[in-house]
Design a protein around this motif. Structure first.
Motif, PDB file in Angstrom:
ATOM      1  N   ILE A 121       1.037  -1.098  -0.587  1.00 15.65           N
ATOM      2  CA  ILE A 121       0.193   0.087  -0.101  1.00 15.65           C
ATOM      3  C   ILE A 121       0.804   0.876  -0.402  1.00 15.65           C
ATOM      4  O   ILE A 121       0.791   2.124  -0.589  1.00 15.65           O
ATOM      5  CB  ILE A 121      -1.163  -0.359   1.480  1.00 15.65           C
ATOM      6  CG1 ILE A 121      -1.816  -1.088   1.080  1.00 15.65           C
ATOM      7  CG2 ILE A 121      -1.720   1.333   1.367  1.00 15.65           C
ATOM      8  CD1 ILE A 121      -2.986  -1.596   2.157  1.00 15.65           C
ATOM      9  N   LEU A 122       1.986   1.551   0.994  1.00 17.14           N
ATOM     10  CA  LEU A 122       3.019   2.174   1.079  1.00 17.14           C
ATOM     11  C   LEU A 122       3.568   2.547  -0.527  1.00 17.14           C
ATOM     12  O   LEU A 122       3.524   4.308  -0.875  1.00 17.14           O
ATOM     13  CB  LEU A 122       3.916   2.133   2.077  1.00 17.14           C
ATOM     14  CG  LEU A 122       4.980   3.393   2.089  1.00 17.14           C
ATOM     15  CD1 LEU A 122       4.467   4.200   2.064  1.00 17.14           C
ATOM     16  CD2 LEU A 122       6.056   2.755   2.992  1.00 17.14           C
ATOM     17  N   PHE A 123       3.641   1.421  -1.194  1.00 17.42           N
ATOM     18  CA  PHE A 123       4.720   1.434  -2.294  1.00 17.42           C
ATOM     19  C   PHE A 123       3.390   1.893  -3.331  1.00 17.42           C
ATOM     20  O   PHE A 123       4.065   3.177  -4.358  1.00 17.42           O
ATOM     21  CB  PHE A 123       5.688   0.264  -3.333  1.00 17.42           C
ATOM     22  CG  PHE A 123       6.552  -0.310  -2.365  1.00 17.42           C
ATOM     23  CD1 PHE A 123       7.599   1.304  -1.399  1.00 17.42           C
ATOM     24  CD2 PHE A 123       6.402  -1.196  -2.053  1.00 17.42           C
ATOM     25  CE1 PHE A 123       9.069   0.733  -1.024  1.00 17.42           C
ATOM     26  CE2 PHE A 123       8.243  -1.456  -1.324  1.00 17.42           C
ATOM     27  CZ  PHE A 123       9.280  -0.886  -0.397  1.00 17.42           C
ATOM     28  N   THR A 124       2.124   1.541  -3.361  1.00 21.00           N
ATOM     29  CA  THR A 124       1.418   2.575  -4.346  1.00 21.00           C
ATOM     30  C   THR A 124       1.130   3.962  -4.192  1.00 21.00           C
ATOM     31  O   THR A 124       0.972   4.087  -5.422  1.00 21.00           O
ATOM     32  CB  THR A 124       0.179   1.062  -4.151  1.00 21.00           C
ATOM     33  OG1 THR A 124       1.027   0.329  -4.504  1.00 21.00           O
ATOM     34  CG2 THR A 124      -1.198   1.485  -5.179  1.00 21.00           C
ATOM     35  N   LEU A 125       0.730   3.606  -3.107  1.00 16.53           N
ATOM     36  CA  LEU A 125       0.831   5.536  -2.586  1.00 16.53           C
ATOM     37  C   LEU A 125       1.813   6.459  -3.291  1.00 16.53           C
ATOM     38  O   LEU A 125       2.137   7.107  -4.022  1.00 16.53           O
ATOM     39  CB  LEU A 125       0.503   5.832  -1.023  1.00 16.53           C
ATOM     40  CG  LEU A 125      -1.305   5.072  -1.371  1.00 16.53           C
ATOM     41  CD1 LEU A 125      -1.177   5.445   1.055  1.00 16.53           C
ATOM     42  CD2 LEU A 125      -2.374   5.606  -0.957  1.00 16.53           C
ATOM     43  N   LEU A 126       3.363   6.097  -2.573  1.00 12.82           N
ATOM     44  CA  LEU A 126       4.182   6.869  -2.988  1.00 12.82           C
ATOM     45  C   LEU A 126       4.302   6.517  -4.868  1.00 12.82           C
ATOM     46  O   LEU A 126       4.650   7.631  -5.012  1.00 12.82           O
ATOM     47  CB  LEU A 126       5.286   6.352  -2.760  1.00 12.82           C
ATOM     48  CG  LEU A 126       6.728   6.975  -3.272  1.00 12.82           C
ATOM     49  CD1 LEU A 126       7.120   7.443  -2.066  1.00 12.82           C
ATOM     50  CD2 LEU A 126       8.052   5.560  -2.582  1.00 12.82           C
ATOM     51  N   PHE A 127       4.060   5.605  -5.762  1.00 15.10           N
ATOM     52  CA  PHE A 127       3.900   5.539  -7.367  1.00 15.10           C
ATOM     53  C   PHE A 127       2.506   6.757  -6.936  1.00 15.10           C
ATOM     54  O   PHE A 127       3.077   7.606  -7.950  1.00 15.10           O
ATOM     55  CB  PHE A 127       3.505   4.528  -7.772  1.00 15.10           C
ATOM     56  CG  PHE A 127       3.738   4.388  -8.978  1.00 15.10           C
ATOM     57  CD1 PHE A 127       4.866   4.205 -10.102  1.00 15.10           C
ATOM     58  CD2 PHE A 127       2.500   4.258  -9.619  1.00 15.10           C
ATOM     59  CE1 PHE A 127       4.111   4.544 -11.127  1.00 15.10           C
ATOM     60  CE2 PHE A 127       2.522   4.367 -11.155  1.00 15.10           C
ATOM     61  CZ  PHE A 127       3.566   4.197 -11.729  1.00 15.10           C
ATOM     62  N   ILE A 128       1.747   6.694  -6.483  1.00 13.89           N
ATOM     63  CA  ILE A 128       0.486   7.751  -7.281  1.00 13.89           C
ATOM     64  C   ILE A 128       0.595   9.338  -7.001  1.00 13.89           C
ATOM     65  O   ILE A 128       0.323  10.074  -7.664  1.00 13.89           O
ATOM     66  CB  ILE A 128      -0.513   7.569  -5.911  1.00 13.89           C
ATOM     67  CG1 ILE A 128      -0.806   5.945  -6.803  1.00 13.89           C
ATOM     68  CG2 ILE A 128      -2.006   8.182  -6.033  1.00 13.89           C
ATOM     69  CD1 ILE A 128      -2.763   5.731  -5.961  1.00 13.89           C
ATOM     70  N   ILE A 129       1.786   9.747  -5.760  1.00 14.22           N
ATOM     71  CA  ILE A 129       2.489  10.320  -5.796  1.00 14.22           C
ATOM     72  C   ILE A 129       3.412  11.086  -5.955  1.00 14.22           C
ATOM     73  O   ILE A 129       2.896  12.400  -6.458  1.00 14.22           O
ATOM     74  CB  ILE A 129       2.722  11.028  -3.843  1.00 14.22           C
ATOM     75  CG1 ILE A 129       1.363  10.518  -2.867  1.00 14.22           C
ATOM     76  CG2 ILE A 129       2.999  11.508  -3.469  1.00 14.22           C
ATOM     77  CD1 ILE A 129       1.651  10.071  -1.474  1.00 14.22           C
TER      78      ILE A 129
END
Length: 491
Positions: free
Chosen positions: A6-14
């Protein structure tokens, strides 16, 4: 596992939109634009680019593959370069965080914070190398994914299956990967085998690496049979003695610029200069980490050794070869900054202050990261090629010819509405097709204009154009460009 995903997905989106905005400030040159024209041809069922003359490498399974996906989604537009280069760098950053922060019991967020601080917000200079014209970046992404497979995949067959596929794609696409990936891997695992360190793993990795390279050569030979043509260039040679000083200057300038630490010639008391000077801390960390690895070489794991050898070998190759031309050739060791950021994170526990100062390290990393913040603008940078493209559209010109640097970029800026094919002069004083990053059939289509600039690039000028095509119907001036109009011309 779910939490970190979830953290890496959010980071990618940001970060991807941030990188997209940063990429808008990078000019698009013909070297980048041509990849989208290749992608367009692939999607028009010329899968193996028959009739094309490519460049130093095929880039077929690296840059071309990724940007073909972009053209399939968005069409032939500058947005593809901006979006895909931003997404690729976001994935590179995430791979770096995995390699620096993964531990047996999960992820170390302190180590990841330090790595992100070093590469999470690229400087304007680094942005010019990794966005829009992101040559070599997909190969770096594949290499990092290969390292992740070697380090963390438990099943031997799956581990080396992934490794062979990624390394084969890397070798097919980018010949420069030999120096920053293949050679370091073989040197490190050869050394580990000789020293009886994980000999079974060493043999597997050596065989997989050599096998990947052989498969790539066979694949390139097979597709060459159906018309895939890579002219290539001679390999690097040792620098001439009288040019060594230039190499030293470009190497030092390039490294300092990559870290965003270029304070030279700037006022000492200026706040911006002080902030820029603080980036020498990142460079100092890199030097300390590389020194630590070399001093405790036998205690290091294979990935640390590979990353260190890759950084050192490519910088030395650049320093003592004929590769340096100008500051833009610093792109040949862009991966050194990326690999170094991983090493700093991985070796963080070896510093005496680490255990008791984790919160301070994270806080300092955030402060350091913020020193790289740049003004963001959704307005793409204005370039002379972009202005020329608008002028040509207003003139209702459709197909023409120009020196290389005024060809593909203008074609892309018009979304392929104005097609400009690259040309070059010859010793006899005529101009002809430029057999580099171009398609043979382009020159069978009649054109109605020829463009040249005052710089006389490729010996394309008024004399060589009129000698080849005769007197034009009309001559139009636009900024630094001269446009000669004809009723119909072709080669």
């Amino acid at each position: 596992m779910k939490k970190i995903s979830i953290l890496f997905t959010l980071l990618f989106i940001i970060v991807t939109p941030i990188y997209y905005i940063l990429s808008l400030q990078i000019p698009i040159y013909s070297d980048a634009a041509i990849v989208l024209l290749e992608a367009q041809d692939i999607l028009n069922e010329n899968i193996f680019l028959k009739g094309w003359s490519l460049s130093t490498g095929s880039f077929y399974t690296t840059d071309t593959l990724i940007y073909t996906m972009g053209v399939w989604l968005f069409g032939v537009t500058t947005k593809v370069l901006y979006i895909m280069s931003a997404a690729v760098y976001a994935l590179i950053v995430i791979c770096c965080l995995v390699l620096s922060g993964k531990e047996n019991q999960g992820y170390n967020y302190t180590k990841m914070a330090v790595t992100f601080a070093l590469i999470g917000l690229p400087t304007l200079f680094l942005s010019s190398l990794i966005f829009s014209q992101a040559i070599h970046m997909p190969a770096i992404l594949y290499t990092l994914m290969s390292f992740i497979s070697l380090s963390y995949v438990q099943n031997t067959k799956i581990k080396y299956g992934i490794f062979v596929i990624l390394m084969t794609f890397t070798a097919i696409g980018d010949p420069f990967a030999v120096w920053f990936a293949f050679v370091p891997i073989l040197l490190v695992y050869g050394y580990r085998w000789l020293c009886r360190i994980d000999r079974k793993e060493s043999i597997y990795t050596i065989v997989a690496t050599i096998g990947s390279y052989i498969i790539s050569k066979v694949a390139l030979w097979l597709i060459s049979i159906v018309g895939f043509k890579v002219p290539g260039v001679p390999g690097p040679s040792f620098v001439e003695y009288d040019k060594l000083a230039l190499n030293i200057k470009l190497t030092i300038t390039g490294i300092i610029s990559l870290f965003g630490a270029d304070v030279f010639g700037k006022p000492i008391s200026d706040l911006k200069t002080m902030i820029t000077a603080s980036h020498f801390l990142g460079l100092l960390l890199f030097v300390i980490v590389i020194t630590k690895i070399l001093r405790s070489w036998k205690k290091q794991d294979a990935i640390n050794q590979i990353l260190a050898i890759s950084i050192i070998s490519v910088i030395l190759e650049y320093l003592f070869s004929n590769m340096p031309i100008d500051i833009s050739t610093t792109r040949y060791f862009t991966h050194a900054l990326i690999f170094g950021a991983i090493l700093v994170g991985r070796l963080l526990p070896s510093f005496s202050f680490y255990e008791n100062k984790k919160r301070y390290i994270v806080a300092f990393s955030l402060i350091y990261l913020f020193t790289f913040i740049q003004p963001l603008s959704m307005q793409p940078i204005d370039t002379k090629e972009q202005r020329l493209s608008k002028f040509l559209e207003k003139q209702n010109l459709k197909v023409g010819f120009a020196p290389y640097w005024s060809s593909h970029s203008v074609t892309l800026y018009t979304n392929d509405k104005v097609k400009i094919r690259p040309i070059v002069g010859n010793p006899e004083g005529y101009i002809g097709p430029f057999g580099w990053l171009s398609k043979e059939s382009w020159y069978k289509e009649p054109g109605t204009f020829v463009i040249y600039e005052s710089g006389n690039w490729g010996n394309v000028n008024d004399a060589t154009i009129t000698k080849t095509f005769g007197k034009p119907l009309e001559v139009v001036k636009f900024e630094d460009y001269t446009i000669l109009k004809y009723e119909s011309i072709k080669f």
